[in-house]
Design a protein around this motif. Sequence first.
Motif, PDB file in Angstrom:
ATOM      1  N   LEU A  29       0.858  -1.187  -0.066  1.00 45.03           N
ATOM      2  CA  LEU A  29       0.287  -0.137  -0.028  1.00 45.03           C
ATOM      3  C   LEU A  29       0.846   1.220   0.095  1.00 45.03           C
ATOM      4  CD1 LEU A  29      -2.596  -1.066   2.563  1.00 45.03           C
ATOM      5  CD2 LEU A  29      -2.768  -1.104   0.194  1.00 45.03           C
ATOM      6  N   GLY A  30       2.043   1.071   0.529  1.00 45.33           N
ATOM      7  CA  GLY A  30       2.983   2.470   0.538  1.00 45.33           C
ATOM      8  C   GLY A  30       3.375   2.860  -0.783  1.00 45.33           C
ATOM      9  N   ASN A  31       3.387   1.804  -1.787  1.00 43.35           N
ATOM     10  CA  ASN A  31       3.739   2.516  -3.026  1.00 43.35           C
ATOM     11  C   ASN A  31       2.491   2.916  -3.854  1.00 43.35           C
ATOM     12  OD1 ASN A  31       5.146   0.118  -2.189  1.00 43.35           O
ATOM     13  ND2 ASN A  31       6.676   0.488  -3.963  1.00 43.35           N
ATOM     14  N   ILE A  32       1.375   2.069  -3.807  1.00 42.77           N
ATOM     15  CA  ILE A  32       0.270   2.253  -4.513  1.00 42.77           C
ATOM     16  C   ILE A  32      -0.920   3.187  -4.070  1.00 42.77           C
ATOM     17  CG2 ILE A  32      -1.480   0.935  -6.069  1.00 42.77           C
ATOM     18  CD1 ILE A  32       0.691  -1.280  -5.976  1.00 42.77           C
ATOM     19  N   TRP A  33      -0.873   3.053  -2.733  1.00 42.18           N
ATOM     20  CA  TRP A  33      -1.911   4.050  -2.112  1.00 42.18           C
ATOM     21  C   TRP A  33      -1.177   5.063  -1.483  1.00 42.18           C
ATOM     22  CZ3 TRP A  33      -1.714   4.184   3.450  1.00 42.18           C
ATOM     23  CH2 TRP A  33      -2.603   5.028   4.176  1.00 42.18           C
ATOM     24  N   LYS A  34      -0.139   5.175  -0.548  1.00 42.58           N
ATOM     25  CA  LYS A  34       0.540   6.218   0.196  1.00 42.58           C
ATOM     26  C   LYS A  34       1.234   7.226  -0.858  1.00 42.58           C
ATOM     27  CE  LYS A  34       2.578   6.925   4.657  1.00 42.58           C
ATOM     28  NZ  LYS A  34       3.719   7.391   4.206  1.00 42.58           N
ATOM     29  N   PHE A  78      -2.692   0.289  11.485  1.00 41.13           N
ATOM     30  CA  PHE A  78      -3.612   1.097  10.753  1.00 41.13           C
ATOM     31  C   PHE A  78      -3.544   0.659   9.250  1.00 41.13           C
ATOM     32  CE2 PHE A  78       0.456   3.593  10.150  1.00 41.13           C
ATOM     33  CZ  PHE A  78       0.354   3.582   8.879  1.00 41.13           C
ATOM     34  N   TYR A  79      -2.284  -0.022   9.008  1.00 38.75           N
ATOM     35  CA  TYR A  79      -2.157  -0.499   7.341  1.00 38.75           C
ATOM     36  C   TYR A  79      -3.411  -1.665   7.181  1.00 38.75           C
ATOM     37  CZ  TYR A  79       1.068  -2.122   3.631  1.00 38.75           C
ATOM     38  OH  TYR A  79       1.576  -2.415   2.716  1.00 38.75           O
ATOM     39  N   ASN A  80      -3.561  -2.428   8.312  1.00 38.38           N
ATOM     40  CA  ASN A  80      -4.491  -3.580   8.102  1.00 38.38           C
ATOM     41  C   ASN A  80      -5.926  -2.902   7.788  1.00 38.38           C
ATOM     42  OD1 ASN A  80      -5.253  -6.447   8.402  1.00 38.38           O
ATOM     43  ND2 ASN A  80      -6.606  -5.513   9.868  1.00 38.38           N
ATOM     44  N   VAL A  81      -6.341  -1.786   8.391  1.00 44.24           N
ATOM     45  CA  VAL A  81      -7.520  -1.145   8.123  1.00 44.24           C
ATOM     46  C   VAL A  81      -7.444  -0.579   6.436  1.00 44.24           C
ATOM     47  CG1 VAL A  81      -8.881   0.964   8.481  1.00 44.24           C
ATOM     48  CG2 VAL A  81      -7.603  -0.126  10.614  1.00 44.24           C
ATOM     49  N   VAL A  82      -6.459  -0.049   6.036  1.00 51.71           N
ATOM     50  CA  VAL A  82      -6.655   0.348   4.671  1.00 51.71           C
ATOM     51  C   VAL A  82      -6.494  -0.737   4.002  1.00 51.71           C
ATOM     52  CG1 VAL A  82      -5.209   1.642   2.946  1.00 51.71           C
ATOM     53  CG2 VAL A  82      -5.164   2.431   5.361  1.00 51.71           C
ATOM     54  N   GLN A 115       8.536   8.346   4.045  1.00 45.27           N
ATOM     55  CA  GLN A 115       7.773   7.775   2.849  1.00 45.27           C
ATOM     56  C   GLN A 115       8.794   6.906   2.531  1.00 45.27           C
ATOM     57  OE1 GLN A 115       4.896   7.122   1.878  1.00 45.27           O
ATOM     58  NE2 GLN A 115       5.526   5.826   0.046  1.00 45.27           N
ATOM     59  N   ALA A 116       9.989   7.296   2.497  1.00 46.80           N
ATOM     60  CA  ALA A 116      11.160   6.408   1.931  1.00 46.80           C
ATOM     61  C   ALA A 116      11.204   5.109   2.750  1.00 46.80           C
ATOM     62  CB  ALA A 116      12.454   7.113   1.663  1.00 46.80           C
ATOM     63  N   PHE A 117      11.418   5.438   4.088  1.00 43.48           N
ATOM     64  CA  PHE A 117      11.677   4.449   5.039  1.00 43.48           C
ATOM     65  C   PHE A 117      10.395   3.508   5.015  1.00 43.48           C
ATOM     66  CE2 PHE A 117      15.348   4.276   7.432  1.00 43.48           C
ATOM     67  CZ  PHE A 117      16.111   5.665   7.221  1.00 43.48           C
ATOM     68  N   PHE A 118       9.332   4.134   4.953  1.00 39.52           N
ATOM     69  CA  PHE A 118       8.139   3.142   5.080  1.00 39.52           C
ATOM     70  C   PHE A 118       7.877   2.046   3.745  1.00 39.52           C
ATOM     71  CE2 PHE A 118       3.504   2.604   4.161  1.00 39.52           C
ATOM     72  CZ  PHE A 118       2.959   2.086   5.335  1.00 39.52           C
ATOM     73  N   THR A 132       1.507  -9.526   1.334  1.00 41.25           N
ATOM     74  CA  THR A 132       2.988  -9.906   1.587  1.00 41.25           C
ATOM     75  C   THR A 132       3.757  -8.834   2.326  1.00 41.25           C
ATOM     76  OG1 THR A 132       3.290  -8.370  -0.542  1.00 41.25           O
ATOM     77  CG2 THR A 132       3.299 -10.884  -0.737  1.00 41.25           C
ATOM     78  N   SER A 133       3.193  -7.454   2.421  1.00 41.03           N
ATOM     79  CA  SER A 133       3.712  -6.606   3.513  1.00 41.03           C
ATOM     80  C   SER A 133       3.130  -6.666   5.023  1.00 41.03           C
ATOM     81  CB  SER A 133       3.292  -4.993   3.106  1.00 41.03           C
ATOM     82  OG  SER A 133       3.891  -4.726   1.696  1.00 41.03           O
ATOM     83  N   THR A 134       1.960  -6.960   5.051  1.00 42.17           N
ATOM     84  CA  THR A 134       1.508  -7.381   6.507  1.00 42.17           C
ATOM     85  C   THR A 134       1.990  -8.585   6.893  1.00 42.17           C
ATOM     86  OG1 THR A 134      -0.328  -8.479   5.589  1.00 42.17           O
ATOM     87  CG2 THR A 134      -0.783  -6.376   5.954  1.00 42.17           C
TER      88      THR A 134
END
Length: 460
Positions: free
Chosen positions: A24-29, A101-105, A214-217, A312-314
Motif C-alpha cells: 500500500l505504501g507504493n500504490i496507495w500512500k 492502521f495498515y490493516n485497516v487500509v 515515505q522512503a523508510f516506510f 506480502t507487506s502485512t
Amino acid sequence: MAIRSGFSSRLGFVAAAAGSAVGLGNIWKFPFEVGAGGGGVFLIMYLAFCFLLCFPVMVAEIAIGRKTQRNPVGAFKVLGFPKWSIIGKLGLVSGVLILSFYNVVAGWAFGYFLEMIMGNFTIGEHFGEYIKDVVKVGAYGLIFMGTTAYIVSKGISGGIEKAAKLLMPTLVIIMLSLVAYSLTLDNAWEGIKFYLVPDISEVRLEVVYKALGQAFFSLSLGMGALITYGSYVGKNENIITSAVLITFADVGIAFIAGLMMFPLVFSQGLPPNGGPGLIFVTLPGVFGSLGGGLGIFIGSLFFLLLSFAALTSTVSLLEVPVSYVVDELDIRRTKAVWLVALIIFVVGLPSLIGNGYSAMFTNFITYLGDEKTTNFMDFVGHVANDTFLPLGGFLISMFAAYIWKKPKFYGEISKGYPGFENSIWSKYLGFGVRYLCPTILGLLFILTVLDRFFGITVIA
Ligand code: PFF
C-alpha cells in the motif's frame, strides 16, 4: 529457539523482501503523499532518500539479521550489545503501530475488490461513507488480519515466497496498462507535469520529512523487518546485490503508481492533494469508463492484486513481533501468531473508527502551533512512519558504524561477495553509515519532532 527454515533460493529472499517493500505504501500512500507534497519536488527528495540514505541502512539491517539469525531484539544481544536491543524494541513498537492502521487500509482495498466485482463503479463518490461503515470495513480488516496470521503461521518459505513470486509481476503489468490508458485521456499531460517537473516554491521542511518517512516506510526500513528477513538468508547470498534489487523494485513500482495516478487525477479534474482517499476516489470511475465487463475484470483484478501486495507487506510486519515472541519469550509459533495478530487488530480499532464514525478518534489531536486536527490514523502514521522509522535508521547506521564496526560488518557482507572490501560499494557504504546517515537522519529527526509535535519551525 526456533529453527530457521530459510528461503529456498536467492530469488526467494529478494522476492519476499521486495514483497514486504511493495504494498500500500507504493500504490496507495506514495501518490497521495506526492500530491500533498507539491508533486515533482517530493518525488526528487523521495528518490534521493531511497538511494542515498536508505540503501546503507538496508544493507546494515540485512547483514545484522544474517549474522545473528535472530529477531530484531535478540540480534543485538547475540552480537554482544544488549543495550542496543532498544533498536529492536523501538522496531517492535513501530511494527505494531504500522500494522494496526495498515490493516485497516488493506481492508478498504479488499472491500473495493468486492465492490468492483459487483460493478459498483460509483463507490469512489461515496468513499467517505464507505470508510465510516465500521462494521463492514471492520469485517474486511478482520478477514485481512486473519489471512495474514494464517500465512505467517505456516512459516517463512511456504507462504510468503510463493505468493510474492507469482503476484508482483501481474500487478506491474496491470499498472503499466493503466499508465498507457491514462495517457490517452484529456489533461493527462498536466498530471505528468505536476508529477515530474519540480516546483521549487513547494520546498518546505514538512515536505522533506514526509518524503523521508515515505522512503523508510516504502522500503520497510528502520524497524527491523529486514533484520528479521535477513535472519533467514543464506551465507552465500550477496547482500549488496539483493539490496539493489529490492530498492529498484520498490522505487520502480512507486514511480509507476505515480505515472498511473496523476494523469487520472488531472483528467477527472480532481485536486492532487486529495489525501488518503486519492486512489479510492479516483480509480473506480476510471474502471467504470472502460465499459461494463472490461471494467469489472480490470477493476476487480487491480484491487485483488493490491490486496495481495498489501498481504506480502502485512506478513512481514506481523513476522517482526512474532519472531520476537517465538525466539525471546519461547512461545509456540502458532500460538504467538494468533495472539499477536489479535492484539494488533485491537490496537487498530481507533484507526478504524477514526474516519468519521467516532468523533473522538476522528478529531483526535491538534498539535501545538497547528490549527488542523488530525485523526487517529494519521497521528499513528506521524509517530511511527515519519518519526520512529527514520530514528530507527539513524540508530542502525550508528550501530553498524561505531559499535559493531567495520571489520565485522564488512566481514559479514564479504561472505557472499568476496571482493567487497575493495569495491566502490564498500567506500560508499562506509561513508553512508558513518557520516551521511547519522548526520542527516539525526538532524531531520530533531527538526521533525520540533516542527510537527511542538510547532517549532527552525527551518521554514
Ligand atoms: N513497505 C510497505 C509498503 O510500502 O506498503 C509497508 C511496510 C512493510 C513498512 C513492512 C514497514 C515494514 F516493516
